[in-house]
Write an enzyme that holds these catalytic residues in place. Sequence first.
Site, PDB file in Angstrom:
ATOM      1  N   CYS A   1      -7.385  35.478  71.159  1.00 25.37           N
ATOM      2  CA  CYS A   1      -7.882  36.675  70.461  1.00 25.37           C
ATOM      3  C   CYS A   1      -6.837  37.218  69.499  1.00 25.37           C
ATOM      4  CB  CYS A   1      -8.277  37.748  71.468  1.00 25.37           C
ATOM      5  SG  CYS A   1      -9.686  37.260  72.466  1.00 25.37           S
ATOM      6  N   HIS A   2      -5.619  37.474  70.013  1.00 23.20           N
ATOM      7  CA  HIS A   2      -4.607  38.056  69.139  1.00 23.20           C
ATOM      8  C   HIS A   2      -3.276  37.335  69.235  1.00 23.20           C
ATOM      9  CE1 HIS A   2      -7.613  41.168  70.050  1.00 23.20           C
ATOM     10  NE2 HIS A   2      -7.533  41.391  68.743  1.00 23.20           N
ATOM     11  N   GLY A   3      -3.311  36.113  69.819  1.00 20.71           N
ATOM     12  CA  GLY A   3      -2.117  35.275  69.785  1.00 20.71           C
ATOM     13  C   GLY A   3      -1.004  35.678  70.729  1.00 20.71           C
TER      14      GLY A   3
END
Lengths: 423, 184, 265
Positions: B148-150
Site C-alpha cells: 500500500c505505502h511501501g
Amino acid sequence: MAEWETIKPENKALGWFEERLPILSLVHNVVGPGTPTPRNLNYWWNFGSLAGLMLVIQILSGVVLAMHYTPDTAVAFDSVERIVRDVNYGWLLRPMHANGASFFFIAVYIHILRGLYYGSYKAPREVLWMLGLVIFLLMMATAFMGYVLPWGQMSYWGATVITNLFSAIPFVGEDIRTLLWGGFSVDNPTLKRFFSLHFLLPFVIFGVVILHIWAKKVSDSGNPLGIEVKSGADQIPFHPYYTIKDAFGMGVFFLIFAYFIFFAPDALGHPDNYIPANSMVTPDSIVPEWYFLPFYAILRSITFDIGIPGTDITFISAKLLGVIAMFASILLLFALPWLDTSKVRSARFRPTYRWFFWFLVADLVLLTIVGGRKPEGIYPLLGLLGTAYYFAHFLVIMPILGFKEKTLPLPESIANPVVKAAE
Amino acid sequence: MSTKEQTIHGEDGATRRDMLHTTAAVTAGVGGILALWPFVDQMNPAADTLALATVEVDLSSIGEGEAIIVKWQGKPIFIRHRTATEIAEARAVTMDQLIDKETDEERIHAGHEQWLIMIGICTHLGCVPLGTKDGDEKGEYGGWFCPCHGSHYDTAGRIRKGPAPRNLDLPDYAFVSDTRIKIG
Amino acid sequence: MTMKFTKNIAVALIAIAGVAGAASASSKADKEPIKQVWSFEGVTGKYDQAAVQRGWQVYQQVCSACHSLKYFKFRNLAGMGYEDDMIKAFAKEYEVAGEPDDAGDETVRAALPQDTFPAPFPNENAARASNGGALPPDLSLIVKARHDGANYVYSLLTGYSDAPAGRDIAEGKSYNGYFKGGQIGMASPLSEGIIDYEGGMPATQEQMARDVVQFLMYVAEPKLEDRKHMGFSVMLFLLAMTIIFYLSMKKIWKPVKEGKNFYED
C-alpha cells in the site's frame, strides 16, 4: 382541566432550559405535584400506568432483540435459538418480550374493563376512550406480527389464517391478500415486512399514548363514584400520592410477571412454535395467543351465509360475515359513549348494569375458552351464543338500560361520599 | 387544619419518615440499574463468538522457510518457520538501525526461536503485507513488504523502512506442545 | 363490592390462563403421557448432572444414528460438567466439513468445540430415504416442542406395545399408544442393555429413557439453571421492594386517610 402551573427552577441552567422547553412544568402538571387528582381512585386505576410501563419494557426488550434477530425465513428460527442460547442474557430477554406481550394485554384488558365498569368512556371522556381503542387496535396488529417473527409452526399458520381473512372482502380481497403477502403464500417478503412494521408500530402506539394522556389531562381522571369533582377537597396531588400507589402496584404486577419469565416462560406459549415453520404440514389445531381467543371465537362462530332463504343467492358469505363480526366487535366500542344512554357513569349506582357487566366478563371468558378449542361438539353453539350476547350487550342492552334502569342516588361529593337523599 | 398537620408530624418524626421514602427510592433506583445490565451486556460478544476467540494451530506441517496465514478473530495471523539464516539476520541488527526498538528475543517465545507469529496487519494503515506466500515480494529486508505505502519489515517483523510507525503486532499465544500453539 | 369484583376478576384470569394449556392438549394419541418426577422441574429445579451425562451416552450410541441435534454444539458439553480437554477429545472423534482446499475440493476435518454435533443425514430426503419415508425429527427442542414434553418423550420411549385388536399397523411401523395416531416409524429404540453405562448403572429401558430425557431437556434449554437461579433472587428483590413501597405508601397516604385537604375552596 386544572390550572396550568409554571415551574421556575432556582438553578440557573435549569431555568434557562425550562424557559425554552418547559419539560419540568409538563411533568409537574400531568403526573406531578401540580396535578389535582380525585382522592378516591382505587387499585383498578393502577392499570393505566402499568400498561404504559409494559409498553416501555416491550420497546426496550424489542429493540435489544432486534440487534440479534434475522428476518429471513431461512434463519429466523435459528436466530431466535441463538439469542436464547448464545447471546448474553438472551435467555432472559426473549421470554421477557414474549411474556411481556401477554402482560401488556392483561394490563390493557383490566384497564378497558375498569373503563366499562365505571363508565370512563362517558362525556366528557369520549376522545380519551377512543384514543385508548386506537392503542388497543395498534397493539393487536403489533402483537400479531410479532408472533410471526420466530417463524415456528404457529407463527406461520397463524399468519396464513389471519391474512387469508382479507380474501373474504368482495372483489378486491384476493388482491389485498397478495399485497399483504408479497407473493403467493406467507413467505420471506411477508416475514420481512412484518418485522419492519412490528418495529415501527410500537412507536406509533407511544405517540397515541401521549395523546391519550393529553386527553386525560384535559378531561381529568374519572373516579369510582363517577361524579364530577366539586371542590378542592375532592382532590389530592398526583405526586406523591398516586406515584407511590402506582409504584406499589408495579411491584405486585412485576412479581407475577417475573414468576412467568423465570419459572413458567413457556406457559402462555404453544409447543408447536418450537417446531420450525413448515408450509407442507399444518399443526393439529391453529390457536392464536390467549389474548386473541375471544375475537377468534367470534370470527369462527359465524358459519352461515346471509342471503335469500331457499335460494342460492348469497349477499354475504359466512367467511366475510365472520370477518365483519370480528372487526365490528372492536369497532362498536368506538360508539359506546353514545350507545350507553345512562346518565349515571359508575356501575356502583347502576345495580342492573352491574349484573350485565359481570355477564359480559363471563361471556368474554366463555369466548376465550371457545376460541381455544377445536370447533367440535358443543363449542360452535357456545361460540355463537357468546357472540350473540356480546353484540346484544352493547347494541341492545346498553341503550335500553339507560332508560329503564332505576339507578341508586349519587353521593354529594367525593370528599363527602354520603348519599344526599339519606340525609 | 394546622393542628391536624402538627399531629401527623409529631407522630411520624421527620427523619424516620424520610428514611423510609429514601429507602423506597433507593431500592427502586438500584433495581432499575441492575435490570439495565442485561440490556447492556447483550451487546458483548455472544457465546458463539467467544467460542471462536481462540484458535489452535498445528505447526508440524510448516517446513523450514515456509509460512502460513491463519484467521484469528477476523484478522490474519502470520506464522513463519524461520531458517537459521533468517534468525541470524534478525539478531545481527543493532538497536540504532531500528525505528521501533525491539530485540528479536522479545518478539518470539524462548526455546521456539524458529517460530515468528504476528498479526499480519501493517501498522501504518491496516493493509496486509506481502511475504508469506511463495513468490511474494518480501521487501528489502527479507521479511514482509506492504504494497500500500511501501513499508519494509525484516525477518523479525520489525519495521525498517517506510511510513509504518511500529513493528508488526504480536498476538497472545502459547505453545501447547512443541508443534502446537493456541492463539488468544 | 370490591371484594366481589376482585374475586370475579381472579376467577376470570385463572380461567383464561387455563385455556392456553387446555387448548394445546387436543392432539390425538391413545394415551396421556405418564407423569414422572424430574429434577429440573419446580422453582429450584436443577439438572441431574450424572443423568445428563448418561443421557448423552444414550444419545451418542443410539439416537444419533437417525436424529440430528442441530442446536447442540460440542462446547455446550461444558454445562454438563465436562472439562475443556474432555470436550476437545469428544469433538475430535467426529468429522465435520472443512474449508475447500486450494483446488476447490471439499475437505473434512476433526470437529472442534465450536462445531455443531454432526447430523446423521446430509438432508431431509436422505433421512427419509433411510427411514422408510419417515423423517426422524431434530431432537434439539423436542422436549419443548411437545405438550408435556419430558413426560411425553419418556412415555414414548417406554410405551411400545402390541397394537390393540383390530388396529392395522403398516409394514415397517410400530404401535405406540403415546404417539399421535398410534403408528410410529421408529422401532422401539431402547432395548435393555443396548449400551454399557460408563458408571456401571444397569441400562434398563426406563433408566435409559429417563437419562435421555434429562439430556434432551438440557439440550433444549442449556440456561435453565441460570434462569431459575436468577429468578429466585429477582423475586426476593421484588418482594422486598414491594413491601418497602407498601410501607412508604401507607405512611404517605396517612394524612389523606385522615381527611387532610390540599386545595383551598
